[in-house]
Design an enzyme around this catalytic site. Structure first.
Site, PDB file in Angstrom:
ATOM      1  N   ASP A 196       4.575  -9.079   4.735  1.00  0.00           N
ATOM      2  CA  ASP A 196       5.257 -10.260   5.287  1.00  0.00           C
ATOM      3  C   ASP A 196       6.608 -10.465   4.583  1.00  0.00           C
ATOM      4  OD1 ASP A 196       5.661 -12.612   6.686  1.00  0.00           O
ATOM      5  OD2 ASP A 196       4.115 -13.765   5.639  1.00  0.00           O
TER       6      ASP A 196
ATOM      7  N   GLY B   4      -4.606  -6.295   1.960  1.00  0.00           N
ATOM      8  CA  GLY B   4      -3.876  -6.497   0.710  1.00  0.00           C
ATOM      9  C   GLY B   4      -4.344  -7.792   0.056  1.00  0.00           C
TER      10      GLY B   4
HETATM   11  N1  AR6 Z   1       4.998  -1.514   4.980  1.00  0.00           N
HETATM   12  C1  AR6 Z   1       3.726  -1.230   5.386  1.00  0.00           C
HETATM   13  N2  AR6 Z   1       2.623  -1.729   4.806  1.00  0.00           N
HETATM   14  C2  AR6 Z   1       2.815  -2.553   3.748  1.00  0.00           C
HETATM   15  C3  AR6 Z   1       4.108  -2.900   3.264  1.00  0.00           C
HETATM   16  C4  AR6 Z   1       5.221  -2.346   3.930  1.00  0.00           C
HETATM   17  N3  AR6 Z   1       6.478  -2.623   3.559  1.00  0.00           N
HETATM   18  N4  AR6 Z   1       3.944  -3.733   2.202  1.00  0.00           N
HETATM   19  C5  AR6 Z   1       2.618  -3.885   2.016  1.00  0.00           C
HETATM   20  N5  AR6 Z   1       1.934  -3.171   2.932  1.00  0.00           N
HETATM   21  P1  AR6 Z   1      -0.641  -7.743   2.684  1.00  0.00           P
HETATM   22  P2  AR6 Z   1      -2.737  -9.370   3.991  1.00  0.00           P
HETATM   23  C6  AR6 Z   1       0.482  -3.036   3.145  1.00  0.00           C
HETATM   24  O1  AR6 Z   1      -1.042  -8.252   1.342  1.00  0.00           O
HETATM   25  O2  AR6 Z   1      -3.782  -8.744   3.163  1.00  0.00           O
HETATM   26  C7  AR6 Z   1       1.261 -12.397   2.554  1.00  0.00           C
HETATM   27  O3  AR6 Z   1       1.651 -13.190   1.475  1.00  0.00           O
HETATM   28  C8  AR6 Z   1      -0.425  -3.333   1.977  1.00  0.00           C
HETATM   29  O4  AR6 Z   1      -0.496  -2.214   1.110  1.00  0.00           O
HETATM   30  O5  AR6 Z   1       0.791  -7.636   3.007  1.00  0.00           O
HETATM   31  O6  AR6 Z   1      -2.972  -9.499   5.468  1.00  0.00           O
HETATM   32  C9  AR6 Z   1       1.136 -13.198   3.852  1.00  0.00           C
HETATM   33  O7  AR6 Z   1       2.116 -14.219   3.922  1.00  0.00           O
HETATM   34  C10 AR6 Z   1      -1.745  -3.592   2.703  1.00  0.00           C
HETATM   35  O8  AR6 Z   1      -2.362  -2.328   3.005  1.00  0.00           O
HETATM   36  O9  AR6 Z   1      -1.299  -8.648   3.874  1.00  0.00           O
HETATM   37  C11 AR6 Z   1      -0.248 -13.754   3.737  1.00  0.00           C
HETATM   38  O10 AR6 Z   1      -0.276 -14.915   2.933  1.00  0.00           O
HETATM   39  C12 AR6 Z   1      -1.313  -4.222   4.012  1.00  0.00           C
HETATM   40  O11 AR6 Z   1       0.096  -3.991   4.118  1.00  0.00           O
HETATM   41  C13 AR6 Z   1      -1.020 -12.654   3.054  1.00  0.00           C
HETATM   42  O12 AR6 Z   1      -0.053 -11.908   2.311  1.00  0.00           O
HETATM   43  C14 AR6 Z   1      -1.577  -5.713   4.111  1.00  0.00           C
HETATM   44  O13 AR6 Z   1      -1.339  -6.319   2.855  1.00  0.00           O
HETATM   45  C15 AR6 Z   1      -1.663 -11.729   4.057  1.00  0.00           C
HETATM   46  O14 AR6 Z   1      -2.473 -10.805   3.372  1.00  0.00           O
END
Ligand code: AR6
Length: 174
Positions: A33, A118
């Site tokens: 995000d 994540g």
């Molecule tokens: N490109 C692709 N994947 C990514 C990237 C990127 N640039 N960065 C991280 N990931 P997360 P959630 C992966 O934590 O668990 C936020 O604060 C990461 O390795 O981004 O749905 C929001 O505002 C993982 O595999 O999302 C919410 O509050 C995946 O993206 C909360 O985090 C999801 O990790 C949402 O948590």
């Protein structure tokens, strides 16, 4: 059409839409995000403010601004709570609703991050199976999408996606 697996930063992908793993405020955060908001630029938050948030399992669309992608589909994954609060169905709904919104906007190529795996703590293998199952079922009924990319940010996630997709093909052959 087959589902693609790609490892890297989703913000760099030249597809019609990328999906954001947002929170219910839609006002930005960490993880993917944060990366999407940084890459899209400051105009994104203004459009997000007008959306009035988003429920878990739902999806809302904005412009992509400075991204190569024309659109961002913001979805809110479930926080993992041991699996007793309907997390599986909510995660499936994120993929389903994002794809429905994409089709409504005539989007032909779309990329998903590993939603909820994540900060929200969803078990990655379970999430990979739900992602592949939901996207596969959707593509069987919708011919308008030409390209669906499952983006893995790290090697273990890439391996999980490839293993789950391989299993799907083996099941089809049985
Ligand atoms: N490109 C692709 N994947 C990514 C990237 C990127 N640039 N960065 C991280 N990931 P997360 P959630 C992966 O934590 O668990 C936020 O604060 C990461 O390795 O981004 O749905 C929001 O505002 C993982 O595999 O999302 C919410 O509050 C995946 O993206 C909360 O985090 C999801 O990790 C949402 O948590």
């Amino acid at each position: 059409m087959t589902i693609e697996v790609w490892r890297g930063d989703i913000t760099t992908l030249d597809v019609d839409a990328i999906v954001n793993a947002a929170n219910s405020s839609l006002l930005g955060g960490g993880g993917v995000d944060g990366a999407i908001h940084r890459a899209a630029g400051g105009e994104l938050i203004h459009e997000c403010r007008l959306l009035g948030g988003c429920k878990t399992g739902e999806a809302k669309i904005t412009q992509g601004y400075k991204l190569p992608a024309k659109f961002i589909i913001h979805t809110v994954g479930p926080v993992w709570n041991g699996g007793v609060l309907g997390e599986d169905a909510l995660l499936a709904s994120c993929y389903q609703r994002s794809l429905e919104v994409a089709v409504q906007h005539r989007i032909r190529s779309i990329a998903f991050p590993a939603i909820s795996t994540g900060i929200y703590g969803f078990p990655p293998e379970r999430a990979a199976r739900i992602a592949v199952q939901t996207v596969t079922a959707f593509l069987e009924k919708n011919a308008s999408l030409e390209r669906v990319v499952l983006v893995a940010f790290d090697e273990p996630t890439e391996g999980l996606y490839r293993a789950v997709l391989e299993n799907c093909h083996l099941l089809e052959l049985e």
